[in-house]
Structure formats: structure tokens, C-alpha cells
Design a protein around this motif. Structure first.
Motif, PDB file in Angstrom:
ATOM      1  N   SER A 161      37.088  30.128  29.025  1.00 21.86           N
ATOM      2  CA  SER A 161      38.276  30.785  28.491  1.00 21.86           C
ATOM      3  C   SER A 161      38.292  32.296  28.715  1.00 21.86           C
ATOM      4  N   GLU A 162      37.128  32.924  28.855  1.00 26.13           N
ATOM      5  CA  GLU A 162      37.100  34.377  29.007  1.00 26.13           C
ATOM      6  C   GLU A 162      36.700  34.812  30.417  1.00 26.13           C
ATOM      7  N   ALA A 163      35.484  34.491  30.825  1.00 22.36           N
ATOM      8  CA  ALA A 163      34.954  35.005  32.095  1.00 22.36           C
ATOM      9  C   ALA A 163      35.759  34.512  33.291  1.00 22.36           C
ATOM     10  N   LEU A 164      36.021  33.202  33.352  1.00 28.22           N
ATOM     11  CA  LEU A 164      36.776  32.677  34.488  1.00 28.22           C
ATOM     12  C   LEU A 164      38.227  33.141  34.465  1.00 28.22           C
ATOM     13  N   ALA A 165      38.797  33.258  33.272  1.00 26.00           N
ATOM     14  CA  ALA A 165      40.172  33.775  33.168  1.00 26.00           C
ATOM     15  C   ALA A 165      40.232  35.223  33.644  1.00 26.00           C
ATOM     16  N   ASN A 166      39.246  36.030  33.265  1.00 26.61           N
ATOM     17  CA  ASN A 166      39.210  37.432  33.714  1.00 26.61           C
ATOM     18  C   ASN A 166      39.045  37.514  35.234  1.00 26.61           C
ATOM     19  N   LEU A 167      38.187  36.636  35.799  1.00 28.23           N
ATOM     20  CA  LEU A 167      37.999  36.636  37.249  1.00 28.23           C
ATOM     21  C   LEU A 167      39.292  36.252  37.964  1.00 28.23           C
ATOM     22  N   ARG A 168      39.977  35.230  37.476  1.00 30.53           N
ATOM     23  CA  ARG A 168      41.249  34.828  38.102  1.00 30.53           C
ATOM     24  C   ARG A 168      42.270  35.962  38.043  1.00 30.53           C
ATOM     25  N   ARG A 169      42.331  36.652  36.895  1.00 31.39           N
ATOM     26  CA  ARG A 169      43.264  37.780  36.776  1.00 31.39           C
ATOM     27  C   ARG A 169      42.888  38.899  37.739  1.00 31.39           C
ATOM     28  N   ALA A 170      41.599  39.211  37.824  1.00 34.21           N
ATOM     29  CA  ALA A 170      41.157  40.303  38.697  1.00 34.21           C
ATOM     30  C   ALA A 170      41.451  39.995  40.160  1.00 34.21           C
ATOM     31  N   LEU A 171      41.316  38.729  40.550  1.00 28.54           N
ATOM     32  CA  LEU A 171      41.562  38.349  41.941  1.00 28.54           C
ATOM     33  C   LEU A 171      43.003  37.925  42.182  1.00 28.54           C
ATOM     34  N   ASP A 172      43.803  37.886  41.103  1.00 29.92           N
ATOM     35  CA  ASP A 172      45.215  37.495  41.183  1.00 29.92           C
ATOM     36  C   ASP A 172      45.349  36.104  41.820  1.00 29.92           C
ATOM     37  N   LEU A 173      44.586  35.159  41.256  1.00 27.87           N
ATOM     38  CA  LEU A 173      44.606  33.789  41.756  1.00 27.87           C
ATOM     39  C   LEU A 173      44.965  32.837  40.619  1.00 27.87           C
ATOM     40  N   GLU A 174      45.664  31.760  40.979  1.00 26.12           N
ATOM     41  CA  GLU A 174      46.001  30.731  39.999  1.00 26.12           C
ATOM     42  C   GLU A 174      44.760  29.962  39.557  1.00 26.12           C
ATOM     43  N   GLN A 175      43.870  29.722  40.513  1.00 27.32           N
ATOM     44  CA  GLN A 175      42.659  28.977  40.195  1.00 27.32           C
ATOM     45  C   GLN A 175      41.504  29.440  41.071  1.00 27.32           C
ATOM     46  N   VAL A 176      40.317  29.321  40.535  1.00 32.34           N
ATOM     47  CA  VAL A 176      39.077  29.562  41.277  1.00 32.34           C
ATOM     48  C   VAL A 176      38.195  28.345  41.011  1.00 32.34           C
ATOM     49  N   PRO A 177      38.149  27.387  41.949  1.00 36.61           N
ATOM     50  CA  PRO A 177      37.290  26.211  41.729  1.00 36.61           C
ATOM     51  C   PRO A 177      35.855  26.657  41.460  1.00 36.61           C
ATOM     52  N   THR A 178      35.282  26.095  40.398  1.00 35.38           N
ATOM     53  CA  THR A 178      33.988  26.597  39.928  1.00 35.38           C
ATOM     54  C   THR A 178      33.024  25.461  39.649  1.00 35.38           C
ATOM     55  N   VAL A 179      31.775  25.688  40.029  1.00 43.07           N
ATOM     56  CA  VAL A 179      30.672  24.804  39.633  1.00 43.07           C
ATOM     57  C   VAL A 179      29.761  25.642  38.746  1.00 43.07           C
TER      58      VAL A 179
END
Length: 196
Positions: A161-179
Motif C-alpha cells: 500500500s505504501e512503497a509500491l504505490a510510491n514507486l508507481r507514482r514516482a515512475l508515473d506507471l499504472e502498474q509495476v509487476p512485482t515479486v
């Protein structure tokens, strides 16, 4: 794109191993068939290096062909080994692309910010992140080492909810597939006792 390169490398590995396996299998089956006399009794009873083979091997050009074949095999083996060592981490991330150019960010900046944020979560001992696959649509591999008494579900919720959301906002992406890979540290064998 790096992801395409790693997929091509894996496909090349499979094809190369399949071809070598088929060639070795065919040579083994042919030798077995010759030894059992399926190609005629004369071939089965003859020496492996009979006069015709020794005559061919005695030709002046044979050592040059052997050296050339060895150099080609060594080159192919070296190329294969180098392909295995390729790191699929992207060097730069493309944030915006237009007619006048593009805006890029170093992968280490995005990775460092993410690692720093997650490292501050309670119970997280170590963080290692890698952005892979593509400069335009990166994938994230996140490895976390947690304390033995960490709230795993709580760490996962905050990462999502925080780290991945911040990364998506910083990269201006809808999604960042993550493992996300989490492991726990073993508790200390001989914890020091603090005497009051």
C-alpha cells in the motif's frame, strides 16, 4: 529490451542443449547399432581406427580443420558463458517520451529510494530491490530479510500500500509487476543478557 534479451538467451540455451543432446544421442545409437552388426558384420568386426580412418587422419589438412573446429567451439562456449552473466537490471528508466526527447531516471535512484523506505519499516532487517525487464515498463524484484519476530503480514501490507504505490507514482506507471521474496533471520544462538 533486457527482458527480451534474457528470454532469447533462455530460448537459445534450450535449443543449444537440445541440439547437442540429439547429436550425442544419434552418435551413441549409431555406435551401438554398428557394434551390434546392424550395419553389417564387417563394420562390427573392424577396428575403430581402421586403415581408411588412419589414412584420412594422416592428411596434411586434418590438424588445421581440428584447430578451426576447436576455435569455433571455444568461441561459442565463451559467448554462451557471457550470455549467462548478463544482468537483467535496467540501467535507466524512461519517465516521459516525446518528440523533443525523453526524460530518464537512473535505476539506482528509484531503487535506492524504495530500499530506504522499506528498510525503515519495523521488523525489516535488509532490503534488496532490482528493477528489471524494460526501461518503459519495469518489473520489480524485492527481497526482504525480516527479524524473527517481525509482523510479516504487516510488512507486506505496508510494502503493497505504501512503497509500491510510491514507486508507481514516482515512475508515473499504472502498474509495476512485482515479486516480493521474504525470509526470516534466525534468532541469535547466544543472545547477550543485559545485566541491570
Amino acid at each position: 529490451m533486457t527482458g527480451d534479451r534474457s528470454r532469447r538467451s533462455a530460448r537459445g540455451n534450450r535449443w543449444g542443449l537440445a541440439v547437442v543432446g540429439v547429436v550425442l544421442l544419434a552418435a551413441g545409437l549409431a555406435s551401438l547399432a554398428a557394434g551390434l552388426g546392424l550395419f553389417g558384420r564387417g563394420l562390427a568386426d573392424s577396428a575403430l581406427l581402421g586403415p581408411p580412418v588412419r589414412e584420412v587422419l594422416g592428411q596434411q589438412w586434418v590438424p588445421y580443420v581440428v584447430v578451426a573446429a576447436a576455435v569455433v567451439a571455444a568461441f561459442l562456449a565463451l559467448r554462451w558463458l557471457m550470455a549467462q552473466g548478463f544482468n537483467d537490471t535496467v540501467g535507466r528508466l524512461v519517465l516521459e517520451r516525446g518528440d523533443e526527447g525523453r526524460v530518464e531516471m537512473s535505476e539506482s535512484v528509484a531503487r535506492g529510494a524504495l530500499e530506504e523506505e522499506v528498510a525503515d519499516y519495523p521488523g525489516v532487517r535488509r532490503v534488496h530491490a532490482r528493477l528489471t525487464e524494460s526501461t518503459d515498463a519495469p518489473h520489480l524484484r524485492l527481497a526482504l530479510t525480516l527479524d524473527a519476530d517481525a509482523d510479516v503480514a504487516g510488512v507486506w501490507r505496508r510494502v503493497r500500500s505504501e512503497a509500491l504505490a510510491n514507486l508507481r507514482r514516482a515512475l508515473d506507471l499504472e502498474q509495476v509487476p512485482t515479486v516480493v521474496r521474504m525470509s526470516m533471520t534466525a534468532p541469535a544462538k547466544n543472545p547477550r543478557r543485559i545485566l541491570a
